[in-house]
Design an enzyme around this catalytic site. Structure first.
Site, PDB file in Angstrom:
ATOM      1  N   GLU A 112       0.886  -1.173   0.000  1.00 50.94           N
ATOM      2  CA  GLU A 112       0.000   0.000   0.000  1.00 50.94           C
ATOM      3  C   GLU A 112       0.911   1.207   0.000  1.00 50.94           C
ATOM      4  O   GLU A 112       1.654   1.446   0.959  1.00 50.94           O
ATOM      5  CB  GLU A 112      -0.920  -0.026   1.228  1.00 50.94           C
ATOM      6  CG  GLU A 112      -2.008   1.029   1.155  1.00 50.94           C
ATOM      7  CD  GLU A 112      -1.820   2.183   2.111  1.00 50.94           C
ATOM      8  OE1 GLU A 112      -0.778   2.863   2.015  1.00 50.94           O
ATOM      9  OE2 GLU A 112      -2.681   2.401   2.956  1.00 50.94           O
ATOM     10  N   CYS A 133      -2.654   8.163   4.384  1.00 53.04           N
ATOM     11  CA  CYS A 133      -2.488   7.887   2.960  1.00 53.04           C
ATOM     12  C   CYS A 133      -3.733   8.206   2.148  1.00 53.04           C
ATOM     13  O   CYS A 133      -3.648   8.503   0.958  1.00 53.04           O
ATOM     14  CB  CYS A 133      -2.078   6.436   2.757  1.00 53.04           C
ATOM     15  SG  CYS A 133      -3.231   5.250   3.482  1.00 53.04           S
TER      16      CYS A 133
END
Length: 476
Positions: free
Chosen positions: A247, A281
């Site tokens: 990720e 994020c």
């Protein structure tokens, strides 16, 4: 408060080649020391995990699940200490730190249950001459590189599916936030988890990170971090064939249409942007607002930005703590200054919050007039800065939203269901959140493009840690 933590390798708490100080970014004071690893400890962790693989991988699923629930119980029992570790090593507000520990609790329970739903599958044979079974086995030793922004949430995303699938795991937390991960190692030792199943080490990435990646022992390398770090790990890891689950960075667009619930949109944009000092994020990076409501929406965002309570006090209702360090602060400030130099306006914030002289705090900031010529439009901000832009039509804003190599999260606010569906189909992101935001352990967290490979959370994540094998028998 002073913490002293050892590494956890092969079932034991061990010293490293030295010790390293851990600073609190809110106070700029040393709040603990951790054992520091070299390639020697990295190799010891690899060997311990390798030795554990044939045992843990063949341990009955119900027994693995029982160990996971035992660790979960230990996390709950020791949650206050874990919260203290996160609060001190990040300066994170107490309520935000709670998200980390809760995700670890949830992940251990969810994957302990989910692995028990994995069964061998029968495959049809078109000619009727053979029978086929598909079985699932551990991918092997897993090495997990963790980002600093959510020390235990990130750990939870990896330790849950790895343990459930039967994969011994080596956890390398960020050198900026090792305390809480080391504390989890202490809990593994406390409950007597079988040796080598979990290993926690921290040291210089250029030494132990590369040593772990280049080794032929891991069957999988997994990361939560930047796109550049992901590329580096894949390059170094290419010494042998491995699986990757990553990720990586984001550049999330937000589309606020004229028919949207503006209060809802402002609440979510500011809530996700200012929580954790914007170091998330999936936080909104580029906020596109349809021209007829741009002024009204901007006013709502400014009201919320001005109301954010910044500081470091677990007894107070703090909304936002500091950036993780001065380097991160400087990076965010450079993006803001570049935007201003190229024509953006600072509507509130910019720089250090008024009245705070110590710590890497950055004021909740709102910019207007952001354009594609500015770095802040293209680069992940990873800080508490809302970048506002106006748009006039749906087709143009979708093109602008997709003008990025990243592909993690995106947001749409509109009361028009058909419009929402068109946007969801057009947006090239792993996640499209419409009129809300929701993240939890049973929902897949997906990045596409330069934002990652594979999936965290949900049953899809579990299968990242399993490999299928086909067993075929001729019918006589």
């Amino acid at each position: 408060m002073s913490f002293s933590k050892k590494m956890y390798i092969g079932g034991d708490l061990v010293d490293g080649t030295g010790m390293r100080d851990v600073d609190n970014p809110a106070t700029e004071q040393v709040i603990g020391r951790v054992a520091w690893a070299s390639s020697v400890e990295a190799e010891a962790a690899l060997q311990a995990a390798k030795a554990a693989l044939p045992v843990w991988g063949k341990t009955p699923i119900a027994e693995r699940a029982a160990w996971m629930e035992k660790l979960r119980d230990a996390v709950i029992e020791n949650e206050e200490h874990l919260l203290d570790c996160i609060h001190q090593e990040m300066g994170k507000s107490w309520k935000n730190a709670k998200e980390d520990t809760q995700m670890l609790i949830d992940a251990l329970h969810f994957f302990a249950e989910e692995i028990q739903r994995v069964r061998p599958e029968s495959l049809p044979d078109l000619q009727g001459t053979h029978e086929h079974r598909l079985v699932h086995e551990p991918v092997g030793v897993v090495v997990a590189f963790l980002a600093w922004n959510f020390p235990l949430l990130n750990l939870a995303y990896k330790i849950g599916p790895a343990l459930a699938a039967g994969c011994p795991i080596i956890i390398k937390p960020s050198s900026q936030t090792p305390l809480s991960a080391y504390a989890v190692g202490e809990l593994c030792a406390k409950i007597g988890l079988p040796a080598g199943v979990v290993n926690v080490i921290c040291g210089p990435g250029s030494e132990i990170g590369d040593h772990l990646s280049a080794s032929p022992i891991p069957g999988m390398l997994t990361l939560i971090g930047s796109t550049n770090t992901g590329k580096h790990i894949m390059k170094v890891g290419a010494s042998s064939i491995k699986r990757y689950s990553m990720e990586l960075g984001g550049n999330a667009p937000v589309l606020v249409f004229a028919d949207a619930d503006l209060d809802l949109a402002a609440d979510i944009v500011c809530g996700v942007k200012f929580a954790n000092a914007g170091q998330i994020c999936v936080t909104p990076n580029r906020v596109f607002v349809e021209s007829p409501v741009a002024e009204a929406f901007t006013a709502k965002v400014l009201t919320r930005a001005r109301a954010v309570k910044v500081g470091f006090d677990k007894t107070a209702n703090i909304d936002m703590g500091p950036m993780v360090d001065q380097k991160q602060w400087n990076g965010v400030d450079a993006l803001v200054k570049d935007a201003v130099q190229k024509g953006a306006k600072v509507l509130v914030g910019g720089g250090r919050p008024e009245g705070i002289e110590v710590g890497s705090f950055y004021a909740p900031t709102v910019l207007s007039g952001v354009t594609p010529q500015m770095r802040i439009y293209h680069e992940e901000i990873f800080g508490p800065v809302v970048s506002l832009m106006e748009f006039q039509n749906e087709e143009a804003v979708l093109e602008a939203a997709n003008d990025t190599d990243a592909g993690l999260a995106s947001y749409v606010f509109t009361r028009n269901i058909a419009k929402a569906d068109r946007c969801a189909e057009a947006l090239q992101f792993g996640e499209v959140q419409i009129n809300g935001v929701k993240y939890q352990i049973d929902l897949p967290h997906i990045g596409i493009g330069q934002s990652g490979i594979g999936c965290d959370c949900s049953h899809l994540s579990l299968h990242e840690y399993l490999v299928p094998r086909r067993i075929t028998r001729a019918l006589v």
